[in-house]
Design a protein around this motif. Structure first.
Motif, mmCIF file in Angstrom:
data_model
loop_
_atom_site.group_PDB
_atom_site.id
_atom_site.type_symbol
_atom_site.label_atom_id
_atom_site.label_comp_id
_atom_site.label_asym_id
_atom_site.label_seq_id
_atom_site.Cartn_x
_atom_site.Cartn_y
_atom_site.Cartn_z
ATOM 1 N N THR A 86 0.752 -1.067 0.079
ATOM 2 C CA THR A 86 -0.260 0.058 0.325
ATOM 3 C C THR A 86 1.244 1.411 -0.220
ATOM 4 O O THR A 86 1.711 0.975 0.381
ATOM 5 C CB THR A 86 -0.734 -0.415 1.518
ATOM 6 O OG1 THR A 86 -0.477 -0.026 2.328
ATOM 7 C CG2 THR A 86 -2.339 -0.857 1.294
ATOM 8 N N GLY A 87 0.287 2.591 -0.301
ATOM 9 C CA GLY A 87 0.898 2.845 -0.577
ATOM 10 C C GLY A 87 1.816 4.227 -1.833
ATOM 11 O O GLY A 87 1.199 3.072 -3.054
ATOM 12 N N LEU A 88 2.249 5.246 -1.815
ATOM 13 C CA LEU A 88 2.613 5.078 -2.973
ATOM 14 C C LEU A 88 4.254 4.564 -3.787
ATOM 15 O O LEU A 88 5.045 4.530 -2.539
ATOM 16 C CB LEU A 88 3.336 7.047 -3.061
ATOM 17 C CG LEU A 88 4.140 7.148 -4.428
ATOM 18 C CD1 LEU A 88 3.227 7.096 -5.697
ATOM 19 C CD2 LEU A 88 4.584 8.530 -3.866
ATOM 20 N N LEU A 89 4.567 3.317 -4.108
ATOM 21 C CA LEU A 89 5.302 3.305 -4.900
ATOM 22 C C LEU A 89 6.299 3.405 -6.044
ATOM 23 O O LEU A 89 6.227 4.227 -7.284
ATOM 24 C CB LEU A 89 5.413 1.485 -5.690
ATOM 25 C CG LEU A 89 4.147 0.664 -4.506
ATOM 26 C CD1 LEU A 89 4.189 -0.567 -5.174
ATOM 27 C CD2 LEU A 89 4.869 0.610 -3.346
ATOM 28 N N VAL A 116 9.276 6.907 5.106
ATOM 29 C CA VAL A 116 9.302 6.927 3.692
ATOM 30 C C VAL A 116 10.494 5.390 3.977
ATOM 31 O O VAL A 116 11.069 5.665 4.492
ATOM 32 C CB VAL A 116 10.226 7.693 2.839
ATOM 33 C CG1 VAL A 116 11.663 7.975 3.983
ATOM 34 C CG2 VAL A 116 11.054 6.763 1.317
ATOM 35 N N TYR A 117 10.511 4.303 3.271
ATOM 36 C CA TYR A 117 11.449 2.807 2.952
ATOM 37 C C TYR A 117 11.868 2.915 2.074
ATOM 38 O O TYR A 117 12.066 3.303 0.461
ATOM 39 C CB TYR A 117 10.466 1.777 3.411
ATOM 40 C CG TYR A 117 9.380 2.393 4.483
ATOM 41 C CD1 TYR A 117 10.402 1.624 5.863
ATOM 42 C CD2 TYR A 117 8.611 2.789 4.680
ATOM 43 C CE1 TYR A 117 9.028 1.840 7.060
ATOM 44 C CE2 TYR A 117 7.772 3.179 5.500
ATOM 45 C CZ TYR A 117 7.951 2.456 6.614
ATOM 46 O OH TYR A 117 7.465 3.182 8.518
ATOM 47 N N ASP A 128 9.902 -7.172 3.274
ATOM 48 C CA ASP A 128 10.142 -6.944 4.661
ATOM 49 C C ASP A 128 10.012 -6.460 5.592
ATOM 50 O O ASP A 128 9.271 -5.745 6.380
ATOM 51 C CB ASP A 128 11.563 -7.183 5.506
ATOM 52 C CG ASP A 128 12.430 -8.765 5.256
ATOM 53 O OD1 ASP A 128 11.090 -9.745 4.563
ATOM 54 O OD2 ASP A 128 13.328 -9.455 5.341
ATOM 55 N N ILE A 129 9.253 -4.934 4.277
ATOM 56 C CA ILE A 129 8.724 -3.804 4.555
ATOM 57 C C ILE A 129 6.953 -3.745 4.640
ATOM 58 O O ILE A 129 7.089 -2.856 5.225
ATOM 59 C CB ILE A 129 9.109 -2.771 4.351
ATOM 60 C CG1 ILE A 129 8.763 -2.336 2.345
ATOM 61 C CG2 ILE A 129 10.904 -2.444 4.356
ATOM 62 C CD1 ILE A 129 9.832 -1.583 1.990
ATOM 63 N N LYS A 134 1.895 2.117 5.440
ATOM 64 C CA LYS A 134 0.941 2.423 5.687
ATOM 65 C C LYS A 134 0.510 3.096 4.207
ATOM 66 O O LYS A 134 0.674 3.145 3.173
ATOM 67 C CB LYS A 134 0.288 2.946 6.520
ATOM 68 C CG LYS A 134 1.224 2.714 7.695
ATOM 69 C CD LYS A 134 0.791 3.847 9.440
ATOM 70 C CE LYS A 134 1.728 4.993 8.445
ATOM 71 N NZ LYS A 134 2.813 4.328 9.055
ATOM 72 N N SER A 135 -1.335 3.947 3.995
ATOM 73 C CA SER A 135 -1.912 4.249 2.717
ATOM 74 C C SER A 135 -0.498 5.542 2.064
ATOM 75 O O SER A 135 -0.383 5.806 1.278
ATOM 76 C CB SER A 135 -2.793 4.621 2.737
ATOM 77 O OG SER A 135 -3.054 5.377 3.932
#
Length: 413
Positions: A86-89, A116-117, A128-129, A134-135
């Protein structure tokens, strides 16, 4: 359901963790197939309902190609991630510079207070992340051709850096290599976006496959800062910094914050990394350079006298870039080590060359050469940029880079 995890390195282990914590796979029978466990690990691929292939296992292996052609269902950690995230890729691909661009973009977004990840082919395995996303999260993903090959998903923001021949030891052709990278845009939707270097033919052609917004980046038109403002060495790294900034601005980061982060970024380890300065003789470790184009870029990064240490295992591509770079005036000498010495020697026309058998010997020869030739007050560079794979003498480019650092730090003034 019978599932095989093909390749059990870091990513393979993250797949196992994902399968065990995901309810829909709780009853699956999971098998580990890895050459370290059995030399016959590829023998019965057709007995599984699903094979999760690690990036290090190429589709070009005869057993894998045969199983794929016969209808065996293959998947990957990348596919699982895109299907559940989920969220921005933000996905970043290209031949070189992926890690630098991804890390710099991650640091910019972090400084701009984004959740951010950094994952993918750098940092931690992307699966793993998943539990953390989250959204409102942003995942910056470095994606190799192996991770993108046959992928049926694309990120909302795709970033295509310079593309040139590489990994031809694992892909059947340059065309297949480019097509593998094409997955980063092939499944984008109209509201998605692709950033690309408009002066790179392959990047531009790939970007045109996207149904989303296409944003061509021209570093020569960039004005927020100049190459001289950065700690990163070389025109190629300036280009990558410009790309990272362009994406950060697009997702509404503060330009002042972006500029500050860019100017402070020292670069990633083993990518033209300054590791020691001994009385104005500066040692650079570019062990991540595994093709001649990146080595040619490293050569052109310096304006003062430079010694090149290069060589390793050939990956099946042209060395024309080195032929062009050999005329670079600061390049004074090349110390060659590794299986592809004849190929390097042929292209480094007009350059004085010494051939040695080990990396340790190469460093010491380069050091003695500088001490003999350097005039008072001159700054010289000793640049380890192999331009080839490491497998002739080392397990991988990281082990090779570590050895270079050890030898350099053992030198005495």
């Amino acid at each position: 359901m019978k599932i095989a995890i093909l390749g059990f390195g870091e990513e393979g282990k993250s797949v196992e963790r994902f399968l065990k914590r995901t309810p829909q796979y709780k009853d699956a029978e999971i098998s580990i197939l890895d050459k370290k466990r059995s030399k016959n690990y590829l023998e019965h691929l057709d007995s599984f309902d699903l094979v999760i292939k690690s990036p290090g296992v190429p589709f070009s292996l005869p057993e894998v190609a045969k199983a794929h052609a016969s209808g065996v269902l293959f998947g990957s950690a990348t596919e699982f991630f895109f299907g559940h995230a989920t969220g921005l890729l933000i996905g970043i691909t290209g031949t070189k510079g992926k890690g630098t661009t991804a890390t710099l973009l991650y640091r910019m977004l972090k400084a701009c207070k984004k959740d951010v990840y950094l994952a993918g082919n750098i940092g931690i395995p992307m699966l793993d992340i998943l539990p953390k996303l989250k959204s409102t999260s942003v995942a910056v993903l470095e994606l190799s051709s192996f991770q993108l090959h046959h992928l049926l998903f694309s990120p909302q923001i795709a970033v295509v850096l310079d593309i040139f021949p590489d990994h031809l030891d694992a892909h059947t052709s340059f065309q297949e290599y480019v097509e593998a990278k094409g997955s980063i845009v092939a499944n984008q939707k109209e509201h998605d976006t692709v950033f690309y270097f408009s002066d790179n033919k392959q990047a531009a052609e790939l970007a045109r496959q996207s149904r989303g917004k296409q944003i061509g980046i021209r570093p020569d038109a960039f004005t927020l800062f100049s190459a001289k403002d950065l700690q990163l060495m070389g025109t190629h790294n300036y280009r990558n910094a410009v790309m990272a900034v362009s994406v950060a601005l697009y997702v509404e980061c503060d330009p002042a914050v972006i500029k500050r982060v860019a100017k402070r970024f020292p670069g990633n380890p083993l990518r033209l990394q300054n590791i020691r300065n001994m009385d104005s003789v500066v040692f650079y470790n570019d062990s991540a350079s595994t093709n001649p184009v990146s080595t040619a870029a490293a050569i052109r990064s310096f304006q003062t006298p430079t010694i090149l240490i290069a060589g390793g295992r050939d990956k099946g591509f042209t060395y024309e870039a080195l032929r062009n770079a050999s005329a670079w005036k600061p390049l004074r000498h090349a110390v060659l080590v590794g299986e592809n010495i004849p190929l390097l020697k042929k292209e480094l026309k007009g350059v004085e060359i010494t051939i040695v058998q080990t990396l340790e010997k190469a460093v010491r020869v380069a050091w003695r050469y500088v001490l003999k030739k350097r005039k008072k007050g001159e700054v010289w560079n000793i640049v380890f940029s192999p331009g080839a794979a490491s497998f002739d003498q080392f397990k991988n480019y990281k082990e090779r880079g570590k050895k270079f650092n050890e030898v350099v730090k053992s030198l005495e003034k």
